[in-house]
Design a protein around this motif. Sequence first.
Motif: not given
Length: 295
Positions: A271-274, A181-182, A257, A185, A190-191, A17, A11
């Motif tokens: 919330l999350h993006h890799v 969402c958690e 957070r 993740h 990854t998104y 982004c 990751e």
Amino acid sequence: MTALVDEQALERPPDDCRSPKVAGHPTSAIRRYLRSPKTIWCPGCSNGIAMRAVVDAVLSLQLDHDKIAVVAGIGCAGRVAQYLDFSTVHTPHGRALAVATGAKAADPSLTLLVVMGDGDCVAIGGNHLIHAARRNIDLTAIVFNNSIYGMTGGQMSPTTFPGDRSTTSVWGNVEPAFDTCELAHAAGATYVARGTSYSYMKLVQAIAGGIVHRGFSFVEAMTSCPTYYGRQNDVPTAAAMLEVQKARAVPVDKFDRDGPRLRDRYPVGVLHHVERAEYTSAYEEVRRRAQDRSG
Ligand code: SF4
């Protein structure tokens, strides 16, 4: 000897982004993507808002209509398979991600949109969710989360907030609610993004970002079920339910957070993006290596 695992493919932050540009489209443009303008959702149900957001995201990205497949599960959210005029599949309960995984593996050039309700996605289909996320297969999972089983009569779901009432928790739910969402993740998505049917264009943005992301995208669309959740929890009108969403949604940059998703507030936005190696590309690479060795 060739390494089986590409250590460089772990990751990492995406090179770009920036969120894709989105625009609202007139109802006449949206209708071209609906098989019927008649709704069988209850008056005031916000599933229609979330479905429109899916179409607006697709139109904003100018995707090839013939390369889009919509896979839907069972439940009120699953009705999108009847409404949307794309290639659609209505799957058994909880199996939408499994069917979408097969479709993507068969034709990686497809854009797969997977629409599920909260019970469909994180109860009966929970195992498929964690493994699709772990594989990082290039799908966009969109969960219409109304926090209840609507179609079957208003039973408690894994996303019903503690204390809230349903037909199977008439004196109040004692279980903690999943933060979908958690969960996505933690499983490897990854998104991950969340939007509400109250903030329509932000929801379109969240969905469009998921579609352009190459990998497993998870978007939670907070929706409202006035027929069951509203009636049982003293939120008497559809408008009042949207006002509740407005009050609870906190932009992610302002959200604490460290705090859990709570009944009275949740973060919205990306919330999350890799980036991480995508499943069908990695599989194709293994297939090519095998052919080279056997040829
Ligand atoms: Fe919408 Fe609830 Fe009616 Fe289902 S039961 S269509 S979720 S309002």
